[in-house]
Design an enzyme around this catalytic site. Structure first.
Site, short mmCIF file in Angstrom:
data_model
loop_
_atom_site.label_atom_id
_atom_site.label_comp_id
_atom_site.label_asym_id
_atom_site.label_seq_id
_atom_site.Cartn_x
_atom_site.Cartn_y
_atom_site.Cartn_z
N TYR A 51 0.80 -1.15 -0.01
CA TYR A 51 -0.01 0.04 -0.02
C TYR A 51 0.84 1.16 0.13
O TYR A 51 1.93 1.40 0.62
CB TYR A 51 -0.88 0.10 1.32
CG TYR A 51 -1.63 1.22 1.51
CD1 TYR A 51 -2.83 1.57 0.71
CD2 TYR A 51 -1.24 2.06 2.42
CE1 TYR A 51 -3.58 2.81 0.75
CE2 TYR A 51 -1.91 3.56 2.49
CZ TYR A 51 -2.98 3.65 1.79
OH TYR A 51 -3.69 4.85 1.94
N GLY A 58 -5.97 5.38 0.19
CA GLY A 58 -7.39 5.25 0.66
C GLY A 58 -8.55 4.29 0.06
O GLY A 58 -8.02 3.26 -0.24
N HIS A 81 -3.00 17.03 -1.38
CA HIS A 81 -3.59 17.38 -0.17
C HIS A 81 -3.07 18.73 0.84
O HIS A 81 -3.29 18.84 1.71
CB HIS A 81 -2.96 16.27 0.78
CG HIS A 81 -3.75 15.07 0.86
ND1 HIS A 81 -3.84 14.19 -0.44
CD2 HIS A 81 -4.60 14.20 1.42
CE1 HIS A 81 -4.74 13.22 -0.24
NE2 HIS A 81 -5.20 13.18 0.87
N ASN A 193 1.25 10.65 6.86
CA ASN A 193 0.64 9.42 7.59
C ASN A 193 0.91 9.43 9.01
O ASN A 193 1.57 8.14 9.53
CB ASN A 193 0.86 8.12 6.81
CG ASN A 193 -0.56 7.51 6.79
OD1 ASN A 193 -0.56 6.18 6.25
ND2 ASN A 193 -1.54 7.99 7.18
N ARG A 292 -10.62 27.85 50.22
CA ARG A 292 -10.46 26.59 51.00
C ARG A 292 -10.22 25.42 50.27
O ARG A 292 -9.82 24.53 50.64
CB ARG A 292 -11.95 26.76 51.82
CG ARG A 292 -11.59 25.45 53.00
CD ARG A 292 -12.98 25.31 53.78
NE ARG A 292 -14.08 26.03 53.57
CZ ARG A 292 -15.15 25.51 53.68
NH1 ARG A 292 -15.26 24.27 53.98
NH2 ARG A 292 -16.23 26.30 53.27
#
Length: 530
Positions: A51, A58, A81, A193, A292
């Site tokens: 891949y 994708g 991208h 990635n 407090r």
């Protein structure tokens, strides 16, 4: 000089690199891991379908890519991208994400060419910052869009910051005599990635969160002195009755800050060791919760920062690529290490915790400003003429509105998954959104604390308490007074608040060693985080 790749990188390493301008060097062992992994993948990938090397990306991974087009495939991925929008991310976050990405590659499981490591190191050491935008990541297949802009800079395209301006990357590289990166195998996918943007922003958030916690501890302690509170609310005996480490640490640090104060009171001396005959006491037997209950309120903040530190540093020292290249096992493994759920959840928790810290500061501020509550200060800590001057009245609106914005920002991103990418990414983390919103909450909280601290030092002057403060409180008071002298007349408040904000925000600011024994930016939670 900070050596990386020979061990897990730490939050202190990031602090030194980001805020002390430490240069980095790559350990020889890490350089060998990177070279060996690339050589293995180059040989392993021959005549195998892997891949992102010889397939599309994708949902288009079913398409085989011919060998002569594989390098162009990586360039196509990077350029397509680079779609980021919104404001540019501040350069401190860009530098942090670059260090985070580099650290991932040094694990030797990404299959990148050694040129990537060399050029990325040069960018970090020379403060060369690609322009990266805030919008673009869903935090699931990694921070694809933002990291694409990093990759774009490395190949000599897009824009970079140079002397405060955005200029073409090619000009910056030429000015530094650097050669743009050439794709060898899978450099585009490897750069993009992973979870390095959300973790890089997350690291900066953690450094600032620790700093904010320290300043909140000091301002809360100062308030205890101003109201001359009893000391048992931060006593060891009371707080060790609850088993939360954060609460116990906060109380211990308040004891360290206030150990030589001449203002806090001991309950035995005033209420136990002598008979109290009055039917109605002028002084409160117990202070308001914002005074407090500081250990119980800041304790969870302390623990949340410690937890987030552990998770984010685990993520940074992991390999968030897909696929994972394992030379030792002689194989390539496909999966989803790029998914950012761990960081997303921790950033959501962190922004909720810091919002609560800002809410505490706002309530403490309101107590100081409301004379009907504190019964010892003029309205709005007005050191001028009542009715004619207004004191801190206008500044309170800033704190109140800013806390309200924090409360809205605190809605979680972690549960806001929206499927996309042709439903290939059918559940996503939104981790980068979570980290970026957390950074806005942190910035807001510095503003709130600045207003509170400015009001506090005005109160000290009205009461004439400087000489009775603890040595720690007195040193902080003097540091702040050097920035903003005491004022009685009304004037523009923006600059006064900004001076305090910039001072407490500066990472080089150190609190006295008696408090935490380390820089404010690395803060007290190091005890738990380590």
């Amino acid at each position: 000089m900070t050596t990386v790749g020979n061990r897990s990188i730490t939050l202190e390493d990031f602090y030194q690199i980001l805020f002390k301008d430490n240069a980095i060097e790559i350990s020889p062992a890490a350089q060998k891991r990177v070279s060996d992994c690339f050589a293995f993948l180059l040989d392993f990938a021959k005549e195998k379908l892997i891949y992102g090397i010889n397939t599309g990306f994708g949902p288009m991974a079913q398409y085989r890519i011919d060998e002569h087009e594989q390098a162009q495939l990586q360039y196509n991925l990077i350029r397509s991208h680079c779609a980021g929008q919104g404001k540019p991310i501040d350069t401190v976050y860009v530098k942090a994400l670059m260090v985070a990405r580099l650290n991932t590659f040094l694990r030797g499981k990404s299959g990148v060419h050694p040129d990537v490591v060399a050029l990325l190191t040069a960018f970090i050491n020379r403060d060369i910052f690609p322009v990266i935008f805030e919008h673009g990541s869903v935090g699931a297949s990694g921070d694809l869009v933002q990291l694409a802009h990093l990759a774009l800079g490395l190949i000599g395209e897009g824009k970079m910051w140079h002397e405060g301006r955005q200029v073409p990357a090619s000009e910056v590289l030429a000015a530094h005599n650097l050669t743009p990166l050439s794709v060898h195998l899978r450099e585009g996918l490897a750069l993009m990635n992973g979870t390095s943007v959300m973790t890089g922003i997350g690291v900066v958030n953690l450094i600032h969160s620790r700093n904010l916690l320290n300043w909140s501890l000091v301002s809360s302690s100062l308030l205890s002195e101003i109201v001359e509170s009893y000391d048992d609310h931060y006593s060891a005996e009371l707080n060790e009755a609850k088993h939360h480490p954060g609460q116990q640490q906060v109380a211990a640090q308040m004891r360290a800050i206030l150990q030589d104060s001449d203002l806090v009171r001991k309950r035995h001396e005033h209420l136990y060791d002598k008979k109290v005959t009055a039917d109605v006491l002028e002084d409160k037997v117990q202070e308001f919760y914002s005074i407090r209950c500081v250990p119980q309120i800041l304790g969870p903040v302390y623990d949340t920062i410690a937890s987030a530190t552990t998770v984010v540093m685990h993520e940074i020292n992991s390999v968030s690529d897909n696929p994972i290249i394992d030379k030792d096992k002689g194989s390539v493994y496909h999966g989803g290490n790029f998914h950012g759920d761990y960081v997303s959840l921790e950033m959501d928790k962190l922004k909720i915790a810091i919002t609560k810290l800002s809410m505490l500061a706002e309530r403490q501020l309101n107590f100081l400003l409301n004379n009907k509550l504190n019964n010892k200060l003029p309205p709005f800590v007005n050191l001028g003429r009542l009715g004619f001057n207004l004191g801190m009245q206008g500044a309170q609106f800033v704190a109140t509105s800013t806390v309200a914005e924090n409360q809205t920002f605190s809605f979680p991103m972690y549960v806001h998954s929206i499927p996309n990418n042709n439903d290939n990414q059918d559940i996503v983390s939104m981790g980068t959104n979570s980290a970026q919103i957390t950074s806005k909450v942190i910035e807001n909280t510095y503003q709130v604390l600045a207003v509170q601290l400015l009001t506090t030092i005005q109160a000290v002057d009205y009461l004439g308490f400087e000489d009775r403060l603890s040595s720690v409180s007195r040193e902080v008071y003097q540091q702040l007074r050097a920035l903003v002298p005491v004022f009685t007349e009304d004037g523009i408040m923006t600059e006064k608040i900004l001076k305090i904000k910039e001072f407490i925000q500066a990472e080089h600011v150190q609190l006295p060693a008696s408090v935490v024994g380390q820089p404010a930016a690395v803060a007290a939670t190091e005890l738990v985080a380590s």
